[in-house]
Design a protein around this motif. Structure first.
Motif, mmCIF file in Angstrom:
data_model
loop_
_atom_site.group_PDB
_atom_site.id
_atom_site.type_symbol
_atom_site.label_atom_id
_atom_site.label_comp_id
_atom_site.label_asym_id
_atom_site.label_seq_id
_atom_site.Cartn_x
_atom_site.Cartn_y
_atom_site.Cartn_z
ATOM 1 N N ASP A 16 21.543 87.825 -7.736
ATOM 2 C CA ASP A 16 20.295 88.592 -7.058
ATOM 3 C C ASP A 16 20.554 89.714 -6.258
ATOM 4 O OD1 ASP A 16 18.826 86.874 -8.566
ATOM 5 O OD2 ASP A 16 18.086 85.531 -6.907
ATOM 6 N N SER A 17 21.698 89.652 -5.661
ATOM 7 C CA SER A 17 21.881 90.798 -4.800
ATOM 8 C C SER A 17 22.954 91.678 -5.195
ATOM 9 C CB SER A 17 22.493 90.466 -3.499
ATOM 10 O OG SER A 17 21.855 89.244 -2.735
ATOM 11 N N ILE A 18 23.854 91.332 -6.046
ATOM 12 C CA ILE A 18 25.023 92.121 -6.739
ATOM 13 C C ILE A 18 24.997 91.940 -8.192
ATOM 14 C CG2 ILE A 18 27.623 91.680 -6.774
ATOM 15 C CD1 ILE A 18 27.606 91.426 -3.855
ATOM 16 N N ILE A 19 25.449 93.219 -8.767
ATOM 17 C CA ILE A 19 25.695 93.389 -10.376
ATOM 18 C C ILE A 19 26.919 92.769 -10.505
ATOM 19 C CG2 ILE A 19 25.682 94.798 -12.193
ATOM 20 C CD1 ILE A 19 23.761 96.607 -10.968
ATOM 21 N N SER A 59 23.384 99.303 0.728
ATOM 22 C CA SER A 59 23.817 98.029 1.040
ATOM 23 C C SER A 59 25.395 97.828 1.338
ATOM 24 C CB SER A 59 23.416 96.819 0.854
ATOM 25 O OG SER A 59 23.328 96.640 -0.627
ATOM 26 N N ARG A 60 26.014 98.745 0.349
ATOM 27 C CA ARG A 60 27.608 98.574 -0.113
ATOM 28 C C ARG A 60 28.470 98.904 1.088
ATOM 29 N NH1 ARG A 60 30.789 102.619 -3.111
ATOM 30 N NH2 ARG A 60 29.952 104.000 -1.829
ATOM 31 N N ASN A 61 28.165 99.880 1.806
ATOM 32 C CA ASN A 61 29.063 99.906 3.007
ATOM 33 C C ASN A 61 28.795 98.954 3.970
ATOM 34 O OD1 ASN A 61 29.879 102.384 1.655
ATOM 35 N ND2 ASN A 61 28.770 103.861 3.318
ATOM 36 N N LYS A 62 27.599 98.277 4.176
ATOM 37 C CA LYS A 62 27.666 97.229 5.139
ATOM 38 C C LYS A 62 28.354 96.035 4.480
ATOM 39 C CE LYS A 62 23.842 94.884 5.484
ATOM 40 N NZ LYS A 62 22.359 94.613 5.394
ATOM 41 N N ALA A 91 32.056 96.590 4.916
ATOM 42 C CA ALA A 91 32.409 96.781 6.350
ATOM 43 C C ALA A 91 32.754 95.130 6.710
ATOM 44 C CB ALA A 91 31.507 97.333 7.077
ATOM 45 N N HIS A 92 31.884 94.375 6.293
ATOM 46 C CA HIS A 92 32.009 92.944 6.543
ATOM 47 C C HIS A 92 33.458 92.480 6.143
ATOM 48 C CE1 HIS A 92 30.686 88.920 7.683
ATOM 49 N NE2 HIS A 92 30.994 88.391 6.382
ATOM 50 N N LEU A 93 33.544 92.796 5.002
ATOM 51 C CA LEU A 93 34.785 92.331 4.289
ATOM 52 C C LEU A 93 36.076 92.595 4.858
ATOM 53 C CD1 LEU A 93 33.917 92.519 0.472
ATOM 54 C CD2 LEU A 93 33.941 90.455 2.047
ATOM 55 N N GLU A 106 28.457 85.585 2.654
ATOM 56 C CA GLU A 106 28.055 85.972 4.069
ATOM 57 C C GLU A 106 27.545 87.311 3.991
ATOM 58 O OE1 GLU A 106 31.313 83.491 6.671
ATOM 59 O OE2 GLU A 106 31.311 85.845 6.735
ATOM 60 N N ALA A 107 28.237 88.338 3.385
ATOM 61 C CA ALA A 107 27.883 89.876 3.572
ATOM 62 C C ALA A 107 26.407 89.982 2.914
ATOM 63 C CB ALA A 107 28.881 90.636 2.806
ATOM 64 N N VAL A 108 26.499 89.381 1.815
ATOM 65 C CA VAL A 108 25.006 89.803 0.949
ATOM 66 C C VAL A 108 23.873 89.096 1.883
ATOM 67 C CG1 VAL A 108 25.903 90.184 -1.198
ATOM 68 C CG2 VAL A 108 25.052 87.871 -0.566
#
Ligand code: PLP
Length: 436
Positions: free
Chosen positions: A328-331, A355-358, A361-363, A432-434
């Motif tokens: 739902d959040s990521i293709i 939201s990609r950079n966030k 950054a988490h990873l 977690e990141a999404v």
């Protein structure tokens, strides 16, 4: 002292200094890395003790071995994947190709979501790259725009199988055949991938006219720096060898003289009759050869290549299955129809704007290395600032999805050094990141 004694010591050195401890939670998870053992190190030392240095017995064995793996007739080892692309493209500019020769001002269909050196040989020569948008989730060319890209100057299609996922070779080959175009497959990220066409399964890189590989450490196999150009066409092979080896006409390898027995017997250009054929130049060439030390590493890596391919596929499958819940959040990526990819990485595109950079950054904060899709959109880089749209390059329609990838996509590794624990840690952190 015998060579065998030295090689025994190399094996011991490998075991003492190079065998890594197993992964522990929290350790760095790189997107790629060299996978090797004592065989690579012994071959390298063996070759250095021979001290032949330039292309020699290991290079010959490597070219034969890679040809066998690919199922192709002619392989030429070179010093990088970028050199392979340069050589593949410049081969098409040979006058030996008659009216199909690529001339300055001719057009080459490619994509802007590219590695830079798949495009730069076209620009450097003065041909015109014609950019078509890509589509998601294959991250390859949108073939519905091919007809719109065609002009009376189009001579070739040249692009990569993105991150190991083959582009739609069936449609592109049909388009090339119909319009008399060359097809160069940049296979640098896809060595080992397969594509089935007309009931026949073949390795990518061997279906078009010329294929290229890179053996930089991140790729399916490595020799540090290195690459290869391959073809089934004897005329293209002859031009590839000539351009790789200074542009010379003669086919003798370095150090070999008068293989054909005609060395001082020909008329070449306006040179005096009988001018030494070894020093006759039929092309304005390069020297892009490998050293035998690089090829020695490559020979050992070739033995492991089928397992590397299997591991990459299994790692990608595990990520794909376990990440379904974030779709739902990521293709999530999809493999090309009729293909069995050999994945270079696992690419994802964040659906929510900015939201990609966030996520990345988490990873990275949790020691998981990430990458963007190479240049994103090559036209937006400074190297295109002085080039003029409509003159030095053309864009067919828009590059909306290319920009989407530049803005919102990222990828993580699937290389054979990944364990299930590492893959599961990546899944956990992505989930977690999404939700941040
Ligand atoms: C698709 C593609 N083409 C060409 C290259 C260039 O290869 P090299 O780094 O060996 O010059 C790369 C490098 O990663 C690549 O990914």
């Amino acid at each position: 002292m015998e060579k065998e004694q030295i090689l025994e010591m190399v094996k011991k050195y490998y075991r003492e200094k190079h065998v890594r401890p197993p992964y522990k939670g929290g350790d760095r998870i790189n997107y790629a890395g060299r996978i090797y053992d004592e065989k690579e190190m012994c071959n390298l030392v063996d070759s250095s003790l021979d001290f032949w240095l330039t292309a020699g017995k290991y290079t010959e064995a490597f070219e034969k071995g890679l040809g066998k793996f690919l199922g192709t007739d002619h392989v030429s080892a070179v010093n990088s994947g970028s050199s392979a692309n340069l050589l593949a493209f410049m081969t098409l500019t040979s006058p030996l190709l008659g009216e199909r020769t690529v001339k300055r001002g001719d057009e080459i269909i490619c994509v802007a979501a590219a590695f830079p050196t798949s495009v730069s040989p076209i620009v450097q020569y003065g041909a015109v790259p014609v950019f078509i948008d890509i589509e998601l989730p294959s991250y390859n060319i949108n073939i519905s725009r091919l007809d719109a890209a065609l002009s009376d100057k189009t001579k070739a299609v040249f692009m990569a199988h993105t991150l190991g996922n083959p582009f739609d070779i069936g449609s592109i080959q049909k388009f090339c055949d119909k319009n008399g175009l060359w097809l160069i497959e940049d296979n640098c990220d896809a060595l080992g991938a397969e594509y089935t066409m007309n009931g026949k399964t073949r390795k990518t890189g061997t279906i078009g006219d010329i294929g290229t590989s890179s053996f930089y450490p991140a790729h399916q196999m490595t020799m540090g720096e290195g690459g290869a150009v391959y073809t089934n066409d004897p005329l293209l092979h002859k031009i590839i060898r000539s351009m790789r080896d200074w542009g010379r006409d003669c086919v003798c390898s370095g150090g070999e003289d008068n293989h054909c027995g005609q060395r001082f017997m020909g008329q070449h250009g306006t040179l005096p009759f009988g001018y030494d054929h070894k020093y006759v130049y039929s092309h304005n060439g390069y020297n892009l050869k490998v050293t035998d030390m690089q090829a020695a590493i490559g020979v050992a890596q070739l033995e492991k290549l089928p397992i590397f391919v299997e591991r990459r596929r299994a790692n990608w499958d595990r990520l794909r299955k376990n990440l379904e819940c974030v779709s739902d959040s990521i293709i999530l990526p999809e493999k090309q129809e009729n293909s069995d990819p050999c994945w270079f990485g696992f690419i994802m595109t964040a659906k929510k704007k900015n939201s990609r950079n966030k996520i990345v950054a988490h990873l990275e904060k949790h020691n998981i290395q990430t990458r963007n899709l190479f240049a994103g959109n090559i036209i937006r880089h400074p190297c295109f600032s002085n080039l003029i749209n409509g003159k030095d390059y053309r864009i067919v329609g828009d590059l909306k999805m290319t920009d989407e990838v530049m803005n919102n996509s990222f990828w993580v590794g699937v290389y054979p050094g990944m364990t299930n624990e590492m893959l599961d840690e990546m899944v956990r952190r992505i989930k977690e990141a999404v939700n941040l």
